[in-house]
Design a protein around this motif. Structure first.
Motif, PDB file in Angstrom:
ATOM      1  N   ALA A  95      47.124  42.321  46.302  1.00 36.58           N
ATOM      2  CA  ALA A  95      47.119  41.442  45.120  1.00 36.58           C
ATOM      3  C   ALA A  95      48.518  41.287  44.544  1.00 36.58           C
ATOM      4  CB  ALA A  95      46.174  41.986  44.057  1.00 36.58           C
ATOM      5  N   ALA A  96      49.415  42.242  44.854  1.00 29.38           N
ATOM      6  CA  ALA A  96      50.788  42.157  44.349  1.00 29.38           C
ATOM      7  C   ALA A  96      51.696  41.413  45.331  1.00 29.38           C
ATOM      8  CB  ALA A  96      51.334  43.556  44.084  1.00 29.38           C
ATOM      9  N   LEU A 137      41.167  40.662  39.671  1.00 28.37           N
ATOM     10  CA  LEU A 137      42.539  40.941  40.096  1.00 28.37           C
ATOM     11  C   LEU A 137      43.579  40.219  39.236  1.00 28.37           C
ATOM     12  CD1 LEU A 137      42.026  40.937  43.973  1.00 28.37           C
ATOM     13  CD2 LEU A 137      42.325  42.906  42.486  1.00 28.37           C
ATOM     14  N   THR A 138      43.115  39.454  38.227  1.00 26.11           N
ATOM     15  CA  THR A 138      44.082  38.832  37.323  1.00 26.11           C
ATOM     16  C   THR A 138      43.756  39.121  35.869  1.00 26.11           C
ATOM     17  OG1 THR A 138      42.828  36.769  37.318  1.00 26.11           O
ATOM     18  CG2 THR A 138      44.648  36.912  38.882  1.00 26.11           C
ATOM     19  N   SER A 139      42.996  40.167  35.614  1.00 28.55           N
ATOM     20  CA  SER A 139      42.729  40.505  34.212  1.00 28.55           C
ATOM     21  C   SER A 139      42.799  42.001  33.981  1.00 28.55           C
ATOM     22  CB  SER A 139      41.358  39.988  33.788  1.00 28.55           C
ATOM     23  OG  SER A 139      40.352  40.650  34.497  1.00 28.55           O
ATOM     24  N   ARG A 192      52.729  43.090  34.625  1.00 27.79           N
ATOM     25  CA  ARG A 192      51.684  42.414  35.398  1.00 27.79           C
ATOM     26  C   ARG A 192      51.678  40.912  35.120  1.00 27.79           C
ATOM     27  NH1 ARG A 192      46.103  44.528  34.896  1.00 27.79           N
ATOM     28  NH2 ARG A 192      45.859  43.003  36.563  1.00 27.79           N
ATOM     29  N   GLY A 244      52.191  37.790  37.759  1.00 27.85           N
ATOM     30  CA  GLY A 244      51.076  36.855  37.816  1.00 27.85           C
ATOM     31  C   GLY A 244      49.759  37.502  38.213  1.00 27.85           C
ATOM     32  N   THR A 245      49.673  38.825  38.119  1.00 28.83           N
ATOM     33  CA  THR A 245      48.394  39.464  38.399  1.00 28.83           C
ATOM     34  C   THR A 245      47.624  39.708  37.101  1.00 28.83           C
ATOM     35  OG1 THR A 245      49.461  41.627  38.459  1.00 28.83           O
ATOM     36  CG2 THR A 245      49.084  40.541  40.550  1.00 28.83           C
ATOM     37  N   LEU A 246      48.168  39.175  36.022  1.00 24.20           N
ATOM     38  CA  LEU A 246      47.465  39.228  34.745  1.00 24.20           C
ATOM     39  C   LEU A 246      47.765  37.924  34.020  1.00 24.20           C
ATOM     40  CD1 LEU A 246      45.819  40.963  32.741  1.00 24.20           C
ATOM     41  CD2 LEU A 246      47.970  41.807  31.842  1.00 24.20           C
ATOM     42  N   ASP A 247      46.717  37.223  33.623  1.00 21.31           N
ATOM     43  CA  ASP A 247      46.929  35.954  32.935  1.00 21.31           C
ATOM     44  C   ASP A 247      47.390  36.216  31.508  1.00 21.31           C
ATOM     45  OD1 ASP A 247      46.143  34.483  35.130  1.00 21.31           O
ATOM     46  OD2 ASP A 247      44.018  34.594  34.589  1.00 21.31           O
TER      47      ASP A 247
END
Lengths: 300, 327
Positions: free
Chosen positions: A139-140, A298-300, B68, B72-75
Motif C-alpha cells: 500500500a506504500a 488502506l486509505t483511512s 501518511r 496518500g495512504t490517508l485521505d
C-alpha cells in the motif's frame, strides 16, 4: 538526562571510517528506470506483482498444499465414489443416468475448491490487515488498494487452477470422467471458488477483528453448502424447503456446470445460462465490494 | 550516434538539481479529523529538495498522520498538499512510486526470507530481477544483514527487522524518504550507524522527512524541523535556532529528592533566567551553568545530584508545551 550529543557525534565519525558502503549508488545507481516508469508499471501490472508476492509466501506451504490437493480427491473418490458408489450401484443403479462415481466426481471437484477458498479468503485477509499487516507494505508503493485486493484473489485463483487440474487428472485416472471437454471442470471449479471467495474476501476485509465470524462461516455456510448443493444426490431429491440453499450456493451452480462438461448431464439451456450468470455475477460483486473495502481500509 | 559523450548522459541522469527552487513537499492548512477528534489542525510547512526535515513531537501529536497524508495512504480532511508537484490524494500511486516509506510499524512478509523481502518489494515498483539482485545485496550491506540474507524474517530480532524495513524503503532509489520513528527499537549503536547512513543518503541527494519523539534523533538528523503538539505547529527552525530562541545556552539539573523538589523552588528564586520543576528534578535555565551552580551552593541549598549540560530540543519542547516529549 546526560549529554548524549557529544558521544553520538564521535561514534558517527567512527562509523564513517569503518565502512565503505557506497551511499551514492544506493541513492542513485543510474540503473533504475525513472519513477514515472515505475508508477506506470505499477499501474499496469500491480495486481500481478501482488499475486506474485502472495504466491511466494504461500510457497512455505507448498508440500502440505500439494498433499492436500492430491490426497483430498483420492480420499473422496475412494470413499464416496467407490465405496458409496458400490452401494448405490447395487440399489438404485444409476443417478442422473450415470454410475454414482461419474455423478459425484464433478461435484467433489467443485465443492473441495469452494471449501478450500473459505480458508484462503478469511484468515490470510485478516493477517494482511491486522496480524502481519502485509497489505500495508504494497500500500506504500505505487499500487492501488484495489490491486492489492485483486492480486490476493489472483494468487488464490492460480493456486486453484493447479488444484483443480490435479483433481481432474486423478478423476481421469480413476475413470471417473473421460478426457476431453471434462477439462473445463478446471475453469468451472475456479469460477465457483471465486463466486464464493471474492465476496468472502470482501467480508473478511470488512472485519476489524476476528471473533466468531470465520468459524461461523465455516459451520453455517460452508458445511450446509457442501451437504445441500446437490453434491451427493440431485437437488430435486431434497425437500423443496431445502432446495433454496442449492439455488444460493455457488457449489450447486458450479457442480451442475461441471456435470455438463464431465458426462454431458442434460438440462435446459436457460438453466445453464443461469449457472454461469450467478457465478460470474457473484465473483464480480465480490471483486467490487473488496475493492471498496480495501480502499477504505488502506486509505483511512 | 558514436559521439554520445558520457557527459551528455550525465545531464539526463542528474537526479536532484532539476527542482532547486520548488519545494518537494508543501502543505497549507493541512487538516485531518476523525469525527470530533482533530489529529492534524491546519498545519503549513514546506520541505526543500535535499534537506532533512523533521517533525518532532510526542506520541499522538499528529506526526504519523501527516506522514501518511504525504504518501496518500490517508485521505486528508482539508487543506492543500503537494508532493513533487502532485496531489497525493488522487495521484497517490504515482506519488508513492517516487517515495521510500518506512512506516512506524514494521510490515515485512514474515513468510519470506530476508533477501526475498527486498526483491519482492522491488517488484512492486516494476523493477527487473537482474536490477534487484544487485540492489538487494547493496541494501543488505546497508542494513548490515548480509549474514542473514537467507534467514526467514520470523527469526530476526526486532532491531534487525527495523533495519530491513528501512533498507526495503530504499529499493526504488526514492527521491524522498519518509521515515516514521525510524530508530524505535534499535539499540544505541545501531541508531548511530543508521543516522550516519541517512546523513550520507542526504548528501547523495535524497530528501529526508523524519518523524521522531527523540530529541537526540531530531538534533542529529534534521536540518530543519517543526515542533508539533496536538496537531499544531508550535515552532519551526533548525535545531540550533530553536534552542537559541526558546532556551538558554545551558541547563542546570538539580535533584533534591522528589519530596523537596517542589518546595525548594522558592529558595531558587533569581537563580538563572527560568526554572522548570519536573517530578524528579528541577531545571534551571541559564547561559552560564557553572555560575548558577555556585549560586545554589552559596545559598546553602544542597542538591543530592547536580549536572550542567547544554540545552537540547527537549528543553525547547518543555518550554513550548510545559510537558516532556516522552511521558
Amino acid at each position: 538526562m546526560t549529554d548524549e550529543t557529544g558521544s553520538a557525534r564521535e561514534q558517527t565519525v567512527v562509523g564513517h571510517h569503518h565502512d565503505d558502503l557506497d551511499t551514492t549508488t544506493l541513492a542513485y545507481s543510474g540503473q533504475a528506470p525513472s519513477h514515472a516508469v515505475m508508477a506506470q508499471r505499477a499501474h499496469r501490472f500491480g495486481t500481478w506483482y501482488h499475486a506474485e508476492a502472495v504466491l511466494r509466501s504461500m510457497r512455505a506451504f507448498i508440500v502440505p498444499g500439494l498433499l492436500n490437493a492430491v490426497g483430498q480427491p483420492l480420499l473422496y473418490i475412494i470413499a464416496m465414489g467407490l465405496g458409496l458408489g458400490a452401494l448405490v450401484g447395487n440399489g438404485v443403479g444409476t443417478v442422473d443416468g450415470v454410475d454414482y462415481l461419474t455423478f459425484v466426481t464433478p461435484a467433489l471437484l467443485v465443492s473441495t475448491v469452494v471449501m478450500s477458498v473459505s480458508g484462503e479468503m478469511t484468515y490470510p485477509v485478516m493477517a494482511g490487515f491486522k496480524w502481519m499487516r502485509t497489505y500495508y507494505g504494497p500500500a506504500a508503493t505505487g499500487l492501488r488498494p484495489a490491486q492489492i485486493a485483486a492480486g490476493h484473489l489472483l494468487a488464490v485463483v492460480i493456486r486453484f487452477v493447479v488444484q483443480c487440474t490435479i483433481f481432474w487428472v486423478i478423476a481421469v485416472a480413476f475413470g471417473a470422467t473421460s478426457l476431453g471437454w471434462s477439462v473445463l471442470m478446471v475453469p468451472i471449479g475456479v469460477l465457483a471458488a471465486t463466486a464464493f471467495g471474492a465476496p468472502l474476501q470482501a467480508y473478511a476485509a470488512s472485519l476489524e477483528g476476528e471473533g466468531f465470524q470465520f468459524s461461523f462461516v465455516q459451520r453455517f455456510i460452508v458445511m450446509p453448502m457442501f451437504l445441500f448443493s446437490g453434491t451427493f444426490f440431485p437437488l430435486a431429491v431434497m425437500p423443496v424447503y431445502l432446495q433454496w440453499i442449492g439455488w444460493l450456493s455457488p457449489v450447486w451452480h458450479g457442480t451442475q456446470l461441471a456435470r455438463l462438461v464431465s458426462y454431458g448431464a442434460s438440462g435446459p439451456g436457460w438453466l445453464i445460462a443461469v449457472h454461469v450468470l450467478v457465478l460470474v455475477a457473484a465473483t464480480l460483486a465480490g471483486v467490487m465490494w473488496a475493492r471498496r473495502v480495501y480502499t477504505r481500509r488502506l486509505t483511512s | 550516434m558514436g559521439d554520445l559523450s558520457p557527459g551528455s548522459r550525465d545531464v539526463e541522469l542528474t537526479p536532484v538539481t532539476e527542482s532547486v527552487v520548488e519545494p518537494v513537499i508543501s502543505a497549507r492548512e493541512l487538516r485531518k479529523t476523525y469525527g470530533d477528534f482533530v489529529a492534524v489542525d491546519g498545519i503549513d510547512f514546506e520541505v526543500r529538495p535535499g534537506e532533512s526535515f523533521g517533525l518532532l513531537g510526542p506520541n499522538g501529536a499528529g506526526k504519523s498522520t501527516t506522514m501518511r497524508m504525504i504518501g496518500g495512504t490517508l485521505d486528508r480532511t482539508g487543506g492543500d498538499l503537494a508532493v513533487l508537484g502532485m496531489d497525493p490524494g488522487p495521484q497517490g500511486p504515482t506519488v508513492r512510486a517516487h517515495l521510500g516509506v518506512i512506516p512506524q510499524q514494521d510490515n515485512l512478509d514474515e513468510e519470506l526470507r530476508v533477501r526475498e523481502n527486498l526483491i519482492m518489494y522491488g517488484r512492486y515498483f516494476g523493477l527487473s530481477r537482474s536490477f534487484l539482485a544487485a540492489k538487494a545485496d547493496e541494501l543488505l550491506a546497508f542494513a548490515q544483514l548480509e549474514a542473514k540474507a537467507k534467514e526467514k524474517v520470523q527469526s530476526l530480532s526486532g532491531g534487525m527487522k527495523r533495519r530491513l524495513t528501512i533498507a526495503r524503503g530504499l529499493v526504488n532509489e526514492p527521491k524522498i524518504l519518509l521515515l516514521d520513528e525510524p530508530t524505535t527499537g534499535l539499540d544505541p549503536q545501531a541508531r548511530h550507524v543508521l543516522w550516519d547512513r541517512l546523513f550520507r543518503l542526504k548528501e547523495a541527494g535524497t530528501t529526508l522527512v523524519v518523524t521522531t519523539h527523540f530529541m537526540d534523533e531530531a538534533e542529529q538528523l534534521c536540518d530543519r524541523l517543526i515542533v508539533v503538539d496536538h496537531g499544531r505547529i508550535m515552532a519551526e527552525g533548525s535545531p540550533r535556532e530553536l534552542i537559541r530562541t526558546y532556551s538558554t545556552r545551558e541547563v542546570v539539573e538539580l535533584r533534591f529528592g522528589s519530596a523537596r523538589n517542589a518546595t525548594v523552588v522558592a529558595e531558587l528564586d533569581g537563580v538563572g533566567s527560568r526554572i522548570e520543576v519536573l517530578p524528579d528534578r528541577v531545571l534551571v535555565y541559564a547561559d552560564d551553568g557553572e555560575a548558577c551552580l555556585e549560586e545554589v551552593a552559596r545559598r546553602g541549598l544542597a542538591p543530592v545530584t547536580s549536572l550542567v549540560r547544554r540545552s537540547s530540543l527537549e528543553d525547547v519542547f518543555l518550554r513550548l508545551t510545559g510537558r516532556s516529549l516522552i511521558d
